[in-house]
Each structure stands twice: as structure tokens, then as C-alpha cells.
Design a protein around this motif. Sequence first.
Motif, short mmCIF file in Angstrom:
data_model
loop_
_atom_site.label_atom_id
_atom_site.label_comp_id
_atom_site.label_asym_id
_atom_site.label_seq_id
_atom_site.Cartn_x
_atom_site.Cartn_y
_atom_site.Cartn_z
N TYR A 2 -45.32 -1.75 116.01
CA TYR A 2 -45.05 -1.11 115.14
C TYR A 2 -44.14 -0.06 115.01
O TYR A 2 -43.71 0.41 115.64
N TYR A 260 -52.43 -8.74 109.39
CA TYR A 260 -51.49 -7.83 109.94
C TYR A 260 -51.58 -7.66 111.58
O TYR A 260 -50.42 -6.96 111.70
N GLY A 261 -52.19 -7.64 112.94
CA GLY A 261 -51.93 -6.76 114.18
C GLY A 261 -50.89 -8.14 114.23
O GLY A 261 -50.12 -8.09 115.27
N ARG A 264 -44.66 -7.63 113.04
CA ARG A 264 -44.45 -6.80 112.72
C ARG A 264 -44.43 -5.43 111.93
O ARG A 264 -44.40 -6.42 110.77
N TYR A 265 -44.64 -4.45 111.97
CA TYR A 265 -44.73 -3.68 110.58
C TYR A 265 -43.11 -4.06 109.15
O TYR A 265 -43.71 -3.75 108.19
N CYS A 346 -52.97 4.49 113.01
CA CYS A 346 -54.23 3.62 112.11
C CYS A 346 -52.22 3.11 112.05
O CYS A 346 -51.65 2.73 111.42
N GLU A 347 -52.70 1.31 112.36
CA GLU A 347 -51.79 0.82 112.09
C GLU A 347 -51.15 0.54 110.53
O GLU A 347 -50.09 -0.15 110.29
N TYR A 348 -51.69 0.98 109.97
CA TYR A 348 -51.45 1.41 108.14
C TYR A 348 -51.08 2.07 107.89
O TYR A 348 -51.08 2.89 106.91
N PRO A 377 -59.54 1.95 112.77
CA PRO A 377 -58.38 0.91 113.17
C PRO A 377 -57.92 0.21 114.50
O PRO A 377 -58.72 0.44 115.68
#
Length: 382
Positions: A2, A260-261, A264-265, A346-348, A377
Motif C-alpha cells: 500500500y 482488496y489485499g 496495490r492501493y 488499516c489498509e483502508y 485490518p
Amino acid sequence: MYRNQQSTKTTHPHSATIDYNENPFIVIWEVTRACQLKCVHCRADAQTLPDPRELSHNEGIKLIDQIYEMNNPMLVFTGGDCMMRDDLFELADYAIKKGMRVSMTPSATPNVTKEKMEQAKIVGLSRWGFSLDGPTPEIHDHFRGTPGSFQLTIEKIKYINELNMPLQINTVISRYNYGSLEKMAELIKELKAVMWYIFLLVPTGRGQVKDCITPAEHEKVFRWLYELSKTAPYDIKTTAAQHYRRVVIQQKLKENKVQYGEIRYEDSLTKDTASAIDGLKRAPKGVNDGNGFIFVSHIGDVYPSGLLPIKVGNIRERPLNEIYRESKVLKDLRNPDLYKGKCGICEYRYVCGGSRSRAYAVTGDYLESEPFCVYIPMALRK
């Protein structure tokens, strides 16, 4: 993997690219704190009479000029009850003639007359917002602390419809109306609103933690809103509910069978979740408090939002653009990597970030983790 740094630029449907480090996309001006209602959740803890320290007409004009110079964001007049400000329509007329988009959120009281609604249309108001917090008089009137408020609100809304003015209905979701949301959604449709603006209660002002719905109930509301958004004839927008974006993205990716994981962001914003973010009808940002959003009080104090009561300056002492661009608090809010607890890992966090207002209200720290989020997360699951 990310991205460590969040892009500070985004597009807004009514303007060119906005750098949120430099300019907001919306400014809320609390033109007065006076109001005749006694709402149990009132952020402002409103009073019956105008504060003698309110910004004068000339100071209001100067503020409008400063706002316009910040890439001409949308301007919203609020209160208290903005209708209790004598020069309200003069201020609106001045801003609209400058080319600004102006809306207002008056309380549904006898102050909102047909004449004033007609005047608003003549002036060129872009949208009119009314608060409706329950599908029945029992729920709404209790929440607003005023018998007859529900019926009066419905009457005013019907006249707005007769004038063909765009209608926004604001609803605070709390313990009082959690069980009536299906009926509320139907009523919003019947009242021909173009937007249902949903606030998840923040325990500040008169609002209490005991009146908030639980973290699990937040999650249920978000999933329900996402499904509703597919068929509702109105737009749905949320405040103090950044984790709704996370739910929307999760549901969109699930429907597209993407994890989502696994991406890439930066890809998640441009490809897989682009439709999800578009569906939110807002910029792909996380926290908005002080990050595209700024609040000016009736006496000129500046806050990240009306729900995050940390004063960052006063427009009587410094121009709004300097306050917005230079405040350490606002800079902190724009940097998700400074957030603490699970929000910070958190990835979000770049598209959500949690409600900084609720974190502050519950913990006293605006960088703490969102206390009403059930999501764990990925970093904590490893």
C-alpha cells in the motif's frame, strides 16, 4: 502493498482539480446559533436568541470573499436556525452573484415561511436542506424536542416541491430511529428528495454516547445503505461515517470477485474501486474534517468540522486560507499515517480513516482509532 503517501488532489464535479492541502470543497458557515428547537443531539447546544458577538454583515461579506478565493468551494449556511439571521438572503444573494453555489439547512420552524422559500428560489439557492429524523411524529418530535415539528417539516417540504427546488433531507441515525430506517427510506422517496444526507450520531454538544448505535449496528446500517443505493431514486451521502466507504468498496470488490489485499492501493483507486467511489458521489478521500471540509462558527471561530470542536483559528484574526493551510491540527488530519490504533495500520485508511470527530468525542484524541468500527485490518490478522 500500500502506498505510504496519499494523493492530495482529487476531482470535484463542480470545479477543477482540488488540492485539499490548499482548498476545501465545502465550507459550512454557522451564521447564527439561535434556534427555537431543543434537539436532543444538538451539536451547537443552540440558544433561543442570537449571540451579540455574531459576525456582522460586513464581516460576513468579507468571509464570503475569502471563501470564494479558495477555488470557489460550495458554501452552506447553517445554524442554529439560519433563518434567524436577518441578512441571510442578502448574504446568499451576494455569494450567488459572485458565482458561488450556495445551499442552506434551516430548521423547520414558523420562521420558514412561503415568502422566504420563494425568496430563496429567486436568489438562486442551489439546494434546500431540511432535517427529518423519523418517519413518525413520535420519533421526530422527540428527537427535535418540539411537538409539531414533524408535521411542520412535512408541510415545508411539500412547498419546496411545489417550487421545484432541489430538496436534501438530513437524518441523524441514533438509538431513537435505528429501528425505523426502512420506513424512513420510503418517506424520503415520497417526499421527492434528491439526496438523503445521513449523519451517524457523534456524542458532542447535547449528543450522548448512550444515544449512539453500536459498532455492529453501524456495520448493518452501512450494508443496508449500500443495497438501498442501488435502487433509491435519490443520492445517499454520509457524514461521520467514513467507514461506509470501506463497506461500499468491500461489497463492490466482492461482487467483482476481487480481494482488496491482492491489489496495490493506487490501482484500487483507478481501477477496481473506481466505480465504488463514483457510487459514493463524493471525492475519493478518507477523513473530510479539515481535509476538504471546514467549519466557521457564528463568532468566526474555525473548526475542522462542526462535529470536531477543536478551534484552529478565528477569521477575525487571520484569513481563512491561512488557517486552513497552516493549522497543525488540520495538517495532522490530512495525514492518515499519523492515525493511531487500528486506523493507523488499516489498509483502508486512505479512503476511510474513521470519524475523527467520533474518535475525539469518545477518547479526547482526534488521531485515535474510530471507536465504532468492527473491521479488523489485515495487519492485525497476520
